[in-house]
Design a protein around this motif. Structure first.
Motif, mmCIF file in Angstrom:
data_model
loop_
_atom_site.group_PDB
_atom_site.id
_atom_site.type_symbol
_atom_site.label_atom_id
_atom_site.label_comp_id
_atom_site.label_asym_id
_atom_site.label_seq_id
_atom_site.Cartn_x
_atom_site.Cartn_y
_atom_site.Cartn_z
ATOM 1 N N GLN A 37 58.442 16.219 24.374
ATOM 2 C CA GLN A 37 59.313 17.259 23.811
ATOM 3 C C GLN A 37 58.835 17.569 22.390
ATOM 4 O OE1 GLN A 37 60.155 14.011 24.322
ATOM 5 N NE2 GLN A 37 62.191 13.532 23.522
ATOM 6 N N VAL A 72 75.890 16.955 15.333
ATOM 7 C CA VAL A 72 76.375 17.514 16.596
ATOM 8 C C VAL A 72 77.353 16.540 17.280
ATOM 9 C CG1 VAL A 72 75.669 18.202 18.930
ATOM 10 C CG2 VAL A 72 74.396 19.035 16.942
ATOM 11 N N ARG A 95 59.426 19.340 18.406
ATOM 12 C CA ARG A 95 60.351 19.744 17.357
ATOM 13 C C ARG A 95 59.546 20.378 16.223
ATOM 14 N NH1 ARG A 95 63.163 18.926 20.924
ATOM 15 N NH2 ARG A 95 65.120 17.771 21.096
ATOM 16 N N SER A 134 69.323 25.399 13.151
ATOM 17 C CA SER A 134 68.734 25.913 14.397
ATOM 18 C C SER A 134 69.695 25.698 15.560
ATOM 19 C CB SER A 134 67.405 25.219 14.674
ATOM 20 O OG SER A 134 67.600 23.833 14.844
ATOM 21 N N ALA A 135 70.741 24.877 15.336
ATOM 22 C CA ALA A 135 71.745 24.655 16.388
ATOM 23 C C ALA A 135 72.448 25.956 16.784
ATOM 24 C CB ALA A 135 72.779 23.630 15.928
ATOM 25 N N ASP A 182 69.549 17.143 25.167
ATOM 26 C CA ASP A 182 68.341 17.403 24.374
ATOM 27 C C ASP A 182 67.685 18.712 24.782
ATOM 28 O OD1 ASP A 182 67.803 15.511 22.481
ATOM 29 O OD2 ASP A 182 66.047 14.685 23.496
ATOM 30 N N ARG A 193 67.582 12.111 26.448
ATOM 31 C CA ARG A 193 68.918 12.154 25.865
ATOM 32 C C ARG A 193 69.688 13.358 26.409
ATOM 33 N NH1 ARG A 193 69.148 12.085 19.430
ATOM 34 N NH2 ARG A 193 68.882 14.319 19.695
ATOM 35 N N ASN A 216 64.109 20.768 12.079
ATOM 36 C CA ASN A 216 64.251 19.310 11.910
ATOM 37 C C ASN A 216 63.750 18.855 10.550
ATOM 38 O OD1 ASN A 216 64.340 19.851 14.912
ATOM 39 N ND2 ASN A 216 64.826 17.678 14.873
ATOM 40 N N GLY A 252 68.070 11.451 11.986
ATOM 41 C CA GLY A 252 66.813 12.139 12.275
ATOM 42 C C GLY A 252 65.783 11.144 12.796
ATOM 43 N N VAL A 253 65.057 11.561 13.814
ATOM 44 C CA VAL A 253 64.169 10.625 14.511
ATOM 45 C C VAL A 253 63.128 10.010 13.566
ATOM 46 C CG1 VAL A 253 62.592 12.454 15.324
ATOM 47 C CG2 VAL A 253 62.794 10.319 16.605
ATOM 48 N N LEU A 262 56.981 14.270 20.070
ATOM 49 C CA LEU A 262 57.438 12.972 19.548
ATOM 50 C C LEU A 262 56.328 11.935 19.626
ATOM 51 C CD1 LEU A 262 61.045 12.041 20.531
ATOM 52 C CD2 LEU A 262 60.110 12.904 18.410
ATOM 53 N N TYR A 293 79.332 21.979 16.221
ATOM 54 C CA TYR A 293 78.538 22.039 14.981
ATOM 55 C C TYR A 293 77.778 23.364 14.872
ATOM 56 C CZ TYR A 293 74.874 21.028 11.618
ATOM 57 O OH TYR A 293 74.016 21.092 10.545
ATOM 58 N N VAL A 324 62.447 3.497 20.315
ATOM 59 C CA VAL A 324 62.755 3.993 21.661
ATOM 60 C C VAL A 324 62.425 5.478 21.657
ATOM 61 C CG1 VAL A 324 64.559 4.388 23.377
ATOM 62 C CG2 VAL A 324 64.623 2.328 21.933
ATOM 63 N N ILE A 325 61.582 5.881 22.586
ATOM 64 C CA ILE A 325 61.312 7.317 22.730
ATOM 65 C C ILE A 325 62.052 7.801 23.969
ATOM 66 C CG2 ILE A 325 59.542 9.038 23.272
ATOM 67 C CD1 ILE A 325 57.704 7.722 21.321
ATOM 68 N N ASN A 326 62.933 8.762 23.765
ATOM 69 C CA ASN A 326 63.736 9.279 24.878
ATOM 70 C C ASN A 326 62.906 10.240 25.718
ATOM 71 O OD1 ASN A 326 65.872 7.952 23.591
ATOM 72 N ND2 ASN A 326 66.455 9.779 22.453
HETATM 73 C C1 UD1 Z 1 68.320 18.420 15.375
HETATM 74 C C2 UD1 Z 1 69.310 18.179 14.280
HETATM 75 C C3 UD1 Z 1 70.651 18.700 14.650
HETATM 76 C C4 UD1 Z 1 70.542 20.142 15.044
HETATM 77 C C5 UD1 Z 1 69.546 20.283 16.183
HETATM 78 C C6 UD1 Z 1 69.393 21.759 16.491
HETATM 79 C C7 UD1 Z 1 68.604 16.235 13.041
HETATM 80 C C8 UD1 Z 1 68.870 14.801 12.770
HETATM 81 N N1 UD1 Z 1 69.378 16.765 14.005
HETATM 82 O O1 UD1 Z 1 68.628 17.612 16.488
HETATM 83 O O2 UD1 Z 1 71.542 18.589 13.549
HETATM 84 O O3 UD1 Z 1 71.761 20.607 15.492
HETATM 85 O O4 UD1 Z 1 68.303 19.774 15.741
HETATM 86 O O5 UD1 Z 1 68.486 21.987 17.496
HETATM 87 O O6 UD1 Z 1 67.770 16.867 12.421
HETATM 88 N N2 UD1 Z 1 64.682 10.657 19.683
HETATM 89 C C9 UD1 Z 1 64.041 9.563 20.247
HETATM 90 N N3 UD1 Z 1 64.308 8.333 19.747
HETATM 91 C C10 UD1 Z 1 65.186 8.109 18.718
HETATM 92 C C11 UD1 Z 1 65.860 9.232 18.156
HETATM 93 C C12 UD1 Z 1 65.584 10.495 18.662
HETATM 94 O O7 UD1 Z 1 63.245 9.708 21.166
HETATM 95 O O8 UD1 Z 1 65.360 6.952 18.302
HETATM 96 C C13 UD1 Z 1 64.372 12.010 20.190
HETATM 97 C C14 UD1 Z 1 65.559 12.815 20.622
HETATM 98 O O9 UD1 Z 1 65.945 12.505 21.938
HETATM 99 C C15 UD1 Z 1 65.003 14.233 20.466
HETATM 100 C C16 UD1 Z 1 64.037 14.127 19.256
HETATM 101 O O10 UD1 Z 1 63.768 12.742 19.117
HETATM 102 O O11 UD1 Z 1 64.274 14.605 21.615
HETATM 103 C C17 UD1 Z 1 64.616 14.651 17.965
HETATM 104 O O12 UD1 Z 1 65.897 14.065 17.779
HETATM 105 P P1 UD1 Z 1 66.754 14.236 16.444
HETATM 106 O O13 UD1 Z 1 65.956 13.805 15.259
HETATM 107 O O14 UD1 Z 1 68.065 13.586 16.677
HETATM 108 O O15 UD1 Z 1 66.940 15.813 16.261
HETATM 109 P P2 UD1 Z 1 67.443 16.941 17.315
HETATM 110 O O16 UD1 Z 1 68.057 16.382 18.506
HETATM 111 O O17 UD1 Z 1 66.300 17.879 17.474
#
Ligand code: UD1
Length: 270
Positions: free
Chosen positions: A167, A39, A169, A78-79, A231, A228, A130, A144-145, A205, A101, A160-162
């Motif tokens: 939230q 994204v 997933r 899912s975006a 988000d 974030r 995810n 990916g987290v 998370l 995206y 780091v948890i945002n």
């Molecule tokens: C995911 C997809 C994205 C898609 C979107 C659709 C991935 C990597 N990304 O994004 O391509 O468009 O779904 O809804 O699969 N977080 C933390 N700490 C970190 C990293 C992330 O707290 O170090 C949190 C983020 O703020 C978020 C959650 O973890 O709340 C998931 O983040 P992430 O894995 O980036 O995926 P999405 O944002 O759900």
């Protein structure tokens, strides 16, 4: 080039139609996963991402039609749903992508449907939620987290948890995504369909980090960062259509998937 288990690997840029075309000769099903799946990059590098995600997908469809491929299975996202609060996400909800995206992936779904109508090629789109597991790139802030969590825990660092970590997933392990693709490639009734690819379960998370700590047998207090920007709070798939039409059932429990992911990242360090 010959690879393991009789698999041939050819590297090719899907923006290059002439290069792509010969690889699809004599192929029954194309499983199209090639993309810049980010994204933030779709926002900061719009031309590059449009070129790969939209022009590239157009080329894959065009080459498949030209080579009389029977079916294309497409990795959507899912975006495409955007951030409407309605849960779970069902395929017939109105898509409202917020990012370039998401728009690229929705455009791909539409091009596939149009190709099916216009040329008779069978098409199936899978909206991944995810995805996590071995081989996911952990190196960027937008990775990916769970790949980030795995690397952190192995370095003995807290993640780091945002936000408050509550939230949710819908995490799906990569082996289940592979199984979903095989069903989408082979089930006759899947033709023309769009299916969510998730487990149908919202995982917080905080639970994800707990699972990672348990797998690594360590305890580290996470740092808390701000929520974030952009988000979505909660994301969860309705997977009834994948169950009913494809016969799909996720087989890997979340905590088990986390353990396997961690084991793979740990083995890379040896
Ligand atoms: C995911 C997809 C994205 C898609 C979107 C659709 C991935 C990597 N990304 O994004 O391509 O468009 O779904 O809804 O699969 N977080 C933390 N700490 C970190 C990293 C992330 O707290 O170090 C949190 C983020 O703020 C978020 C959650 O973890 O709340 C998931 O983040 P992430 O894995 O980036 O995926 P999405 O944002 O759900």
């Amino acid at each position: 080039m010959a690879g393991a288990a009789g698999i041939e690997f050819h590297e090719c840029d899907i923006r290059d139609y002439a290069a792509l075309l010969p690889f699809l000769e004599g192929i029954d099903v194309v499983v199209h996963q090639a993309a810049i799946p980010s994204v933030p990059r779709s926002i900061s590098e719009p031309e590059l991402c449009f070129g790969v995600n939209v022009d590239g997908t157009f080329n894959v469809i065009r080459a498949a039609v030209e080579q009389k491929v029977r079916r294309i299975v497409f990795a959507s996202s899912s975006a495409v749903y955007g951030d409407s609060p309605a849960l779970p996400k069902v395929e017939d909800m109105r898509p409202e992508p917020l990012s370039p995206y998401g728009a690229h992936k929705l455009a791909g779904e539409h091009f596939l449907r149009a190709a099916q109508q216009s040329y008779g090629i069978e098409t199936v789109s899978l909206r991944y939620f995810n995805v996590f597991g071995p081989r996911q790139d952990p190196s960027s802030a937008y990775s990916g987290v769970l790949s980030i969590f795995a690397n952190r825990v192995l370095s003995g660092e807290a993640p780091v948890i945002n936000g408050d970590g509550e939230q949710t997933r819908d995490f799906i392990f990569v082996d289940d995504v592979a199984r979903l693709n095989l069903l989408a490639a082979s089930v006759p009734e899947a033709s023309g369909g769009v299916f969510n690819g998730g487990c149908g379960e919202g995982v917080t998370l905080n639970r994800a980090w707990k699972a990672m700590q348990a797998a690594a047998k360590v305890e580290l207090e996470p740092q808390r960062g701000p929520q974030r920007l952009g988000d979505v709070r909660d994301s969860r798939a309705d997977i009834s259509a994948a169950k009913e039409v494809l016969g799909f059932a996720p087989q890997v429990e979340f905590e088990d998937g986390v353990q396997r992911t961690l084991a793979w990242f740990a083995a890379q360090r040896k």
